[in-house]
Design a protein around this motif. Structure first.
Motif, mmCIF file in Angstrom:
data_model
loop_
_atom_site.group_PDB
_atom_site.id
_atom_site.type_symbol
_atom_site.label_atom_id
_atom_site.label_comp_id
_atom_site.label_asym_id
_atom_site.label_seq_id
_atom_site.Cartn_x
_atom_site.Cartn_y
_atom_site.Cartn_z
ATOM 1 N N ILE A 27 0.856 -1.185 0.000
ATOM 2 C CA ILE A 27 0.000 0.000 0.000
ATOM 3 C C ILE A 27 0.894 1.238 0.000
ATOM 4 O O ILE A 27 1.713 1.425 0.901
ATOM 5 C CB ILE A 27 -0.931 0.003 1.220
ATOM 6 C CG1 ILE A 27 -1.807 -1.264 1.211
ATOM 7 C CG2 ILE A 27 -1.792 1.257 1.245
ATOM 8 C CD1 ILE A 27 -2.694 -1.406 2.429
ATOM 9 N N ARG A 28 0.729 2.068 -1.010
ATOM 10 C CA ARG A 28 1.562 3.260 -1.150
ATOM 11 C C ARG A 28 1.204 4.311 -0.112
ATOM 12 O O ARG A 28 0.059 4.412 0.310
ATOM 13 C CB ARG A 28 1.407 3.855 -2.550
ATOM 14 C CG ARG A 28 1.848 2.944 -3.681
ATOM 15 C CD ARG A 28 1.579 3.598 -5.034
ATOM 16 N NE ARG A 28 2.010 2.741 -6.129
ATOM 17 C CZ ARG A 28 1.230 1.822 -6.698
ATOM 18 N NH1 ARG A 28 -0.001 1.663 -6.255
ATOM 19 N NH2 ARG A 28 1.679 1.088 -7.699
ATOM 20 N N LYS A 29 2.184 5.103 0.253
ATOM 21 C CA LYS A 29 1.936 6.207 1.171
ATOM 22 C C LYS A 29 0.984 7.214 0.542
ATOM 23 O O LYS A 29 1.114 7.561 -0.626
ATOM 24 C CB LYS A 29 3.251 6.895 1.548
ATOM 25 C CG LYS A 29 4.122 6.076 2.480
ATOM 26 C CD LYS A 29 5.327 6.882 2.948
ATOM 27 C CE LYS A 29 6.150 6.081 3.967
ATOM 28 N NZ LYS A 29 7.306 6.858 4.458
ATOM 29 N N GLY A 30 0.009 7.669 1.331
ATOM 30 C CA GLY A 30 -0.908 8.705 0.883
ATOM 31 C C GLY A 30 -2.071 8.241 0.049
ATOM 32 O O GLY A 30 -2.854 9.068 -0.428
ATOM 33 N N PHE A 122 -13.352 19.928 12.645
ATOM 34 C CA PHE A 122 -13.134 19.254 11.363
ATOM 35 C C PHE A 122 -14.314 18.351 11.000
ATOM 36 O O PHE A 122 -14.742 18.304 9.839
ATOM 37 C CB PHE A 122 -11.839 18.448 11.422
ATOM 38 C CG PHE A 122 -11.567 17.607 10.208
ATOM 39 C CD1 PHE A 122 -11.195 18.185 9.002
ATOM 40 C CD2 PHE A 122 -11.692 16.232 10.261
ATOM 41 C CE1 PHE A 122 -10.954 17.407 7.884
ATOM 42 C CE2 PHE A 122 -11.451 15.441 9.146
ATOM 43 C CZ PHE A 122 -11.068 16.037 7.952
ATOM 44 N N VAL A 123 -14.857 17.626 11.989
ATOM 45 C CA VAL A 123 -15.972 16.708 11.717
ATOM 46 C C VAL A 123 -17.329 17.335 12.059
ATOM 47 O O VAL A 123 -18.352 16.640 12.075
ATOM 48 C CB VAL A 123 -15.800 15.374 12.478
ATOM 49 C CG1 VAL A 123 -14.554 14.652 12.020
ATOM 50 C CG2 VAL A 123 -15.775 15.590 13.986
ATOM 51 N N TYR A 177 -15.756 13.064 4.583
ATOM 52 C CA TYR A 177 -14.731 13.237 5.608
ATOM 53 C C TYR A 177 -13.501 12.399 5.302
ATOM 54 O O TYR A 177 -12.363 12.846 5.502
ATOM 55 C CB TYR A 177 -15.284 12.884 6.988
ATOM 56 C CG TYR A 177 -16.252 13.906 7.530
ATOM 57 C CD1 TYR A 177 -15.833 15.204 7.818
ATOM 58 C CD2 TYR A 177 -17.584 13.590 7.745
ATOM 59 C CE1 TYR A 177 -16.727 16.150 8.299
ATOM 60 C CE2 TYR A 177 -18.481 14.537 8.223
ATOM 61 C CZ TYR A 177 -18.049 15.813 8.496
ATOM 62 O OH TYR A 177 -18.918 16.750 8.961
ATOM 63 N N ILE A 178 -13.700 11.174 4.813
ATOM 64 C CA ILE A 178 -12.562 10.311 4.484
ATOM 65 C C ILE A 178 -11.720 10.931 3.364
ATOM 66 O O ILE A 178 -10.489 10.977 3.444
ATOM 67 C CB ILE A 178 -13.054 8.909 4.077
ATOM 68 C CG1 ILE A 178 -13.696 8.205 5.287
ATOM 69 C CG2 ILE A 178 -11.904 8.064 3.533
ATOM 70 C CD1 ILE A 178 -14.404 6.912 4.944
ATOM 71 N N GLU A 184 -6.236 16.663 2.984
ATOM 72 C CA GLU A 184 -5.632 17.682 3.843
ATOM 73 C C GLU A 184 -4.452 17.164 4.648
ATOM 74 O O GLU A 184 -3.532 17.922 4.969
ATOM 75 C CB GLU A 184 -6.694 18.254 4.797
ATOM 76 C CG GLU A 184 -7.796 19.026 4.087
ATOM 77 C CD GLU A 184 -8.735 19.725 5.056
ATOM 78 O OE1 GLU A 184 -8.476 19.672 6.268
ATOM 79 O OE2 GLU A 184 -9.716 20.325 4.587
ATOM 80 N N LYS A 185 -4.462 15.880 4.984
ATOM 81 C CA LYS A 185 -3.427 15.358 5.876
ATOM 82 C C LYS A 185 -2.484 14.383 5.180
ATOM 83 O O LYS A 185 -1.565 13.853 5.807
ATOM 84 C CB LYS A 185 -4.086 14.702 7.093
ATOM 85 C CG LYS A 185 -5.042 15.637 7.834
ATOM 86 C CD LYS A 185 -5.672 14.999 9.041
ATOM 87 C CE LYS A 185 -6.699 15.922 9.694
ATOM 88 N NZ LYS A 185 -6.121 17.198 10.130
#
Length: 335
Positions: A27-30, A122-123, A177-178, A184-185
């Motif tokens: 699984i790749r980062k990001g 945020f949520v 949200y996901i 954003e992160k």
């Protein structure tokens, strides 16, 4: 290329039952990576091993640069997790739940308060911070759990069936949200689901898992090429023996990638449905078979699963599970 998660023959057995069978994924980062499969396929067991909740029977995995067997504490520092079932304390407020979780990860004082405020905003739950969780809706609880999982700045977020039991509108809000978390992160997200639309909407890459084994992996579009260009579904009225003959005739006549009969309907993968449909009706007419309904569409991940296994991920079973979980949620909030 950097990978956030690498599994190496990851296996889990419970007695004679092999729940997860030598899984190898990267699984790749990001990215958002989806484990797609029916209930009981081994999705939750896989996440529990990666999160160091369960110890593998064989094999291992590297999560955020740490071996899950040799450095489980290091792994836990780098991950956040939202479980299938609710784990929030219903008698505490949203803020209190967040505060306790933050303290467990060593956050305190002004830093913890500001982090809680940031995530509840945020949520969309900051205005509800002082309300007991038992007064929250199911969607609000899910959002609170997502916020809680992000408190300690994890590199990787595990979401185990994050929208199971939620109504369609709330599911879409959770999807938003996901997507926002990833954008954003720049967070790596591994989610499990048996919802086709969820996997197609959210995931950069998908691994289809069935009976503990990975049977296909790729982007949603890459997986759809397994099926063909178009999918035709037919419902007919005739005897079972005649249906079998009809299926064999379709296989012999049409240039199809596959022909299947399951759950009361015939499904075909073809390159050009508008050209093929008149031929199907002509074959049915000659065999004196009545076609009750015929429809075609572009392939979905459900069609890929059907192609690979000969059956569908049973949405009606999923709906039954959703119903049970909604009832559990209602009891959870009433207590």
């Amino acid at each position: 290329m950097e990978f956030a998660i690498i599994t190496k023959d990851l296996t889990k057995k419970f007695g004679s039952l092999t729940a997860v069978d030598r899984i190898n994924i990267k699984i790749r980062k990001g990215e958002i990576f989806g484990l797609l499969g029916p209930n009981g396929a081994g999705k939750t067991t896989t996440i529990h091993m990666l999160a160091t909740i369960l110890k593998p029977s064989y094999g291992t995995a590297i999560v955020a640069g740490h071996d899950i067997l040799k450095e489980p504490n290091k792994v836990r520092e780098k991950i956040g997790i939202v479980f299938q079932d609710m784990t929030i304390d219903r008698h505490l407020t949203g803020y209190e739940n967040m505060w306790i979780h933050g303290r467990l990860y060593g956050l305190r004082g002004h830093e913890l308060h500001e982090r809680i405020k940031e995530l509840l905003e945020f949520v969309g739950l900051w205005e509800w911070k002082d309300i007991e969780v038992r007064k929250y809706s199911g969607g609000m609880i899910r959002r609170l759990e997502i916020a809680r999982s992000l408190l300690h700045h994890p590199e990787i977020l595990f979401l185990d069936e994050p929208t199971l039991g939620l109504d369609p509108q709330t599911r879409v809000h959770v999807w938003d949200y996901i997507m926002q978390i990833r954008k954003e992160k720049n967070m790596t997200i591994l989610l499990t689901t048996h919802y086709m639309d969820e996997a197609e909407k959210l995931c950069d890459h998908v691994a289809i898992i069935d009976h503990g084994k990975i049977i296909a992996e790729g982007t949603p579009n890459e997986l759809k090429t397994i099926v063909g260009n178009d999918v035709i579904c037919i419902k007919v009225r005739c005897s079972p023996d005649k249906i079998q003959i009809f299926v064999e005739k379709l296989e012999a006549t049409l240039d199809s990638t596959f022909v299947r009969f399951a759950m009361g309907r015939i499904t075909l993968g073809v390159k050009n449905a508008p050209q093929v449909i008149p031929v199907i009706f002509e074959i049915a007419r000659r065999m004196n078979i009545r076609i009750l309904r015929l429809e075609y569409s572009r392939p979905t991940l459900d069609d890929v699963f059907l192609k690979l296994t000969g059956r569908r991920i049973r949405e009606e079973f999923g709906s039954w599970v959703d119903f049970i979980r909604r009832e559990k949620m209602n009891r959870f909030m009433r207590r």
